[in-house]
Design a protein around this motif. Structure first.
Motif, PDB file in Angstrom:
ATOM      1  N   THR A  75       0.842  -1.190   0.000  1.00 60.31           N
ATOM      2  CA  THR A  75       0.000   0.000   0.000  1.00 60.31           C
ATOM      3  C   THR A  75       0.879   1.243   0.000  1.00 60.31           C
ATOM      4  OG1 THR A  75      -0.130  -0.079   2.422  1.00 60.31           O
ATOM      5  CG2 THR A  75      -1.919  -1.139   1.172  1.00 60.31           C
ATOM      6  N   PRO A  76       0.356   2.372  -0.475  1.00 60.90           N
ATOM      7  CA  PRO A  76       1.148   3.604  -0.506  1.00 60.90           C
ATOM      8  C   PRO A  76       1.649   4.000   0.876  1.00 60.90           C
ATOM      9  CG  PRO A  76      -0.828   3.829  -1.831  1.00 60.90           C
ATOM     10  CD  PRO A  76      -0.973   2.552  -1.074  1.00 60.90           C
ATOM     11  N   GLU A  77       2.836   4.584   0.912  1.00 59.60           N
ATOM     12  CA  GLU A  77       3.445   5.011   2.161  1.00 59.60           C
ATOM     13  C   GLU A  77       3.647   6.523   2.158  1.00 59.60           C
ATOM     14  OE1 GLU A  77       7.026   2.838   2.768  1.00 59.60           O
ATOM     15  OE2 GLU A  77       6.037   0.881   2.816  1.00 59.60           O
ATOM     16  N   ARG A  78       3.831   7.078   3.341  1.00 60.54           N
ATOM     17  CA  ARG A  78       4.062   8.516   3.459  1.00 60.54           C
ATOM     18  C   ARG A  78       5.289   8.911   2.624  1.00 60.54           C
ATOM     19  NH1 ARG A  78       4.124   6.453   8.529  1.00 60.54           N
ATOM     20  NH2 ARG A  78       2.232   6.636   9.806  1.00 60.54           N
ATOM     21  N   GLY A  79       5.152  10.020   1.915  1.00 59.78           N
ATOM     22  CA  GLY A  79       6.261  10.556   1.141  1.00 59.78           C
ATOM     23  C   GLY A  79       6.298  10.101  -0.300  1.00 59.78           C
ATOM     24  N   GLU A  80       5.554   9.063  -0.649  1.00 64.96           N
ATOM     25  CA  GLU A  80       5.569   8.586  -2.033  1.00 64.96           C
ATOM     26  C   GLU A  80       4.743   9.506  -2.925  1.00 64.96           C
ATOM     27  OE1 GLU A  80       6.094   3.770  -1.280  1.00 64.96           O
ATOM     28  OE2 GLU A  80       4.156   4.571  -1.954  1.00 64.96           O
ATOM     29  N   VAL A  81       5.167   9.600  -4.179  1.00 66.80           N
ATOM     30  CA  VAL A  81       4.392  10.312  -5.196  1.00 66.80           C
ATOM     31  C   VAL A  81       3.537   9.280  -5.911  1.00 66.80           C
ATOM     32  CG1 VAL A  81       4.487  11.693  -7.299  1.00 66.80           C
ATOM     33  CG2 VAL A  81       6.151  12.091  -5.468  1.00 66.80           C
ATOM     34  N   VAL A  82       2.216   9.456  -5.865  1.00 66.03           N
ATOM     35  CA  VAL A  82       1.329   8.438  -6.424  1.00 66.03           C
ATOM     36  C   VAL A  82       0.374   9.030  -7.455  1.00 66.03           C
ATOM     37  CG1 VAL A  82       1.407   6.982  -4.366  1.00 66.03           C
ATOM     38  CG2 VAL A  82      -0.384   8.728  -4.570  1.00 66.03           C
ATOM     39  N   VAL A  83       0.011   8.191  -8.415  1.00 64.55           N
ATOM     40  CA  VAL A  83      -1.028   8.518  -9.390  1.00 64.55           C
ATOM     41  C   VAL A  83      -2.306   7.830  -8.927  1.00 64.55           C
ATOM     42  CG1 VAL A  83      -1.814   8.193 -11.763  1.00 64.55           C
ATOM     43  CG2 VAL A  83       0.572   8.807 -11.305  1.00 64.55           C
ATOM     44  N   VAL A 129       1.873  11.568  -1.031  1.00 65.64           N
ATOM     45  CA  VAL A 129       1.187  11.048   0.149  1.00 65.64           C
ATOM     46  C   VAL A 129       1.811  11.685   1.391  1.00 65.64           C
ATOM     47  CG1 VAL A 129       0.626   9.005   1.515  1.00 65.64           C
ATOM     48  CG2 VAL A 129       0.685   8.862  -0.982  1.00 65.64           C
ATOM     49  N   ILE A 130       1.003  12.373   2.162  1.00 66.79           N
ATOM     50  CA  ILE A 130       1.477  13.014   3.390  1.00 66.79           C
ATOM     51  C   ILE A 130       1.125  12.168   4.609  1.00 66.79           C
ATOM     52  CG2 ILE A 130       1.331  15.072   4.846  1.00 66.79           C
ATOM     53  CD1 ILE A 130       2.827  15.503   2.207  1.00 66.79           C
ATOM     54  N   ALA A 131      -0.031  11.526   4.570  1.00 70.49           N
ATOM     55  CA  ALA A 131      -0.460  10.721   5.713  1.00 70.49           C
ATOM     56  C   ALA A 131      -1.287   9.541   5.226  1.00 70.49           C
ATOM     57  CB  ALA A 131      -1.273  11.567   6.690  1.00 70.49           C
ATOM     58  N   VAL A 210      -3.437   4.144  -8.635  1.00 75.96           N
ATOM     59  CA  VAL A 210      -2.953   3.380  -9.788  1.00 75.96           C
ATOM     60  C   VAL A 210      -1.583   2.786  -9.494  1.00 75.96           C
ATOM     61  CG1 VAL A 210      -2.288   3.526 -12.221  1.00 75.96           C
ATOM     62  CG2 VAL A 210      -4.267   4.811 -11.389  1.00 75.96           C
ATOM     63  N   GLY A 211      -0.717   3.576  -8.870  1.00 76.94           N
ATOM     64  CA  GLY A 211       0.623   3.106  -8.546  1.00 76.94           C
ATOM     65  C   GLY A 211       1.517   4.251  -8.135  1.00 76.94           C
ATOM     66  N   ARG A 212       2.744   3.911  -7.805  1.00 79.62           N
ATOM     67  CA  ARG A 212       3.718   4.912  -7.360  1.00 79.62           C
ATOM     68  C   ARG A 212       4.588   5.366  -8.523  1.00 79.62           C
ATOM     69  NH1 ARG A 212       9.093   3.920  -3.536  1.00 79.62           N
ATOM     70  NH2 ARG A 212       9.942   6.018  -3.820  1.00 79.62           N
ATOM     71  N   ALA A 213       4.722   6.684  -8.689  1.00 79.09           N
ATOM     72  CA  ALA A 213       5.658   7.226  -9.671  1.00 79.09           C
ATOM     73  C   ALA A 213       7.065   7.110  -9.110  1.00 79.09           C
ATOM     74  CB  ALA A 213       5.315   8.688  -9.972  1.00 79.09           C
ATOM     75  N   PHE A 214       7.954   6.445  -9.840  1.00 85.34           N
ATOM     76  CA  PHE A 214       9.289   6.201  -9.295  1.00 85.34           C
ATOM     77  C   PHE A 214      10.418   6.852 -10.088  1.00 85.34           C
ATOM     78  CE2 PHE A 214       8.391   2.739 -12.219  1.00 85.34           C
ATOM     79  CZ  PHE A 214       9.580   2.535 -12.898  1.00 85.34           C
ATOM     80  N   VAL A 215      10.138   7.374 -11.288  1.00 87.73           N
ATOM     81  CA  VAL A 215      11.204   8.023 -12.049  1.00 87.73           C
ATOM     82  C   VAL A 215      10.594   8.969 -13.074  1.00 87.73           C
ATOM     83  CG1 VAL A 215      11.306   6.233 -13.859  1.00 87.73           C
ATOM     84  CG2 VAL A 215      13.343   7.607 -13.363  1.00 87.73           C
ATOM     85  N   PRO A 227      12.551   9.311  -4.936  1.00 84.81           N
ATOM     86  CA  PRO A 227      12.618   8.581  -3.661  1.00 84.81           C
ATOM     87  C   PRO A 227      11.752   9.236  -2.598  1.00 84.81           C
ATOM     88  CG  PRO A 227      14.533   9.999  -3.886  1.00 84.81           C
ATOM     89  CD  PRO A 227      13.750  10.129  -5.178  1.00 84.81           C
ATOM     90  N   VAL A 228      11.529   8.517  -1.516  1.00 88.25           N
ATOM     91  CA  VAL A 228      10.808   9.066  -0.370  1.00 88.25           C
ATOM     92  C   VAL A 228      11.748   9.999   0.390  1.00 88.25           C
ATOM     93  CG1 VAL A 228       9.700   8.530   1.829  1.00 88.25           C
ATOM     94  CG2 VAL A 228       9.295   7.065  -0.162  1.00 88.25           C
ATOM     95  N   PRO A 229      11.362  11.254   0.629  1.00 91.54           N
ATOM     96  CA  PRO A 229      12.232  12.191   1.352  1.00 91.54           C
ATOM     97  C   PRO A 229      12.547  11.692   2.768  1.00 91.54           C
ATOM     98  CG  PRO A 229      10.454  13.357   0.244  1.00 91.54           C
ATOM     99  CD  PRO A 229      10.129  11.898   0.151  1.00 91.54           C
TER     100      PRO A 229
END
Length: 238
Positions: A75-83, A129-131, A210-215, A227-229
Motif C-alpha cells: 500500500t502507498p506510504e508517506r512521502g511517495e508520489v502516487v497517481v 502522500v502526506i499521511a 494506480v501506482g507509485r511514480a518512481f522516475v 525517492p521518499v524524502p
C-alpha cells in the motif's frame, strides 16, 4: 546416402524461410500484446498535466508508475508520489475537447491503450502522500504540516510556497484505507485541503491508487528518480 538422409535433404530444400514482410505483422502483434501486458500489470507512463507538483515534477514531464507492487498487497506510504483516479470529482466536469483529426486522435488513443504513449487522462491526478490511514494531520496557517504531532521539514515544496498558509485545513484524522495527499506546489495545488467539506473529506481511497511514480523518464535532461524524502523516516511519525 541412405533413404532417410535423402528424404531430409529433400525436405530442407522444399522448406523455405518466410520473407520478412510476412513475419512483420506477427512481430507487431506480439509487441503490442507485450506492451499491453506491461501497461496493465507492471509499469505505465503518465504525462504531468499541471504545475501542482513543482519543482519535483514539471508540466509535460513523463513519469513511470509502478503498478506491480500493489498486486502483492503493498500500500502507498508517506512521502511517495502516487497517481490515482479522481476520487470524488476533484477535477470537475470534463472540459469540452477541441475538434481535431479523428484519425490521429484514434491512433493516439490506441497507442495510449497499449502503453506506447504516455497517458494524460484528465481523470487521473498525481500528488504526494502526506499521511495514511490512522494518521492525524495538522495543517494550520503559519505552521509546518504536522503528522501525528511531528512537524515535517519539507525541502521538496516549491520555493516561496508555504506549507498551509494559502488553504489551512485544521486537524483531520485519516480513515483506514485512505490517504491524505498534497501537491509540492502548495500555492497551486487543489489537493486534500480543498475538499475537506465534501463527503469524501478530502481523503483518497487506497483502492483508487494506480501506482507509485518512481522516475521521471522524459525529457532526458530532467531524468531523476522519485525517492521518499528523509523527513518521512522519523520514528515519531509511526
Amino acid at each position: 546416402m541412405d533413404e532417410k538422409d535423402a528424404k531430409d535433404a529433400k525436405d530442407s530444400k522444399t522448406t523455405k524461410k518466410r520473407p520478412f514482410w510476412q513475419e512483420l505483422p506477427i512481430l507487431v502483434v506480439v509487441a503490442l500484446l507485450l506492451s499491453l501486458v506491461i501497461k496493465t500489470f507492471f509499469v505505465q507512463a503518465f504525462s504531468i498535466p499541471s504545475d501542482s507538483m513543482q519543482p519535483t515534477l514539471e508540466r509535460g514531464d513523463r513519469v513511470l508508475v509502478d503498478k506491480l507492487t500493489p498486486w502483492f498487497g503493498a500500500t502507498p506510504e508517506r512521502g511517495e508520489v502516487v497517481v490515482f483516479h479522481d476520487p470524488a470529482n476533484w477535477l470537475g466536469d470534463d472540459p469540452k475537447k477541441k475538434p481535431g483529426n479523428a484519425v490521429l486522435d484514434g491512433i493516439g488513443e490506441a497507442l495510449t491503450a497499449v502503453g506506447l504513449r504516455p497517458s494524460s487522462d484528465e481523470k487521473d491526478l498525481i500528488k504526494r502522500v502526506i499521511a495514511v490511514g490512522g494518521d492525524t494531520v495538522q495543517c494550520d496557517s503559519g505552521s509546518p504540516v504536522k503528522v501525528n504531532g511531528v512537524p515535517l521539514d519539507e525541502p521538496y515544496i516549491y520555493p516561496g510556497a508555504t506549507p498551509c498558509n494559502d488553504h489551512p485545513a485544521g486537524t483531520v484524522t485519516v480513515p483506514k484505507d485512505h490517504l491524505w495527499v498534497m501537491g509540492d506546489h502548495r500555492n497551486d495545488s487543489a489537493d486534500s485541503r480543498f475538499h475537506t467539506a465534501e463527503p469524501s473529506g478530502g481523503f483518497v481511497p487506497v483502492s483508487d491508487v494506480v501506482g507509485r511514480a518512481f522516475v521521471v523518464a522524459w525529457p532526458i535532461d530532467r531524468w531523476h528518480t522519485l525517492p521518499v524524502p528523509h523527513t518521512f523516516d522519523q520514528k515519531q511519525l509511526h
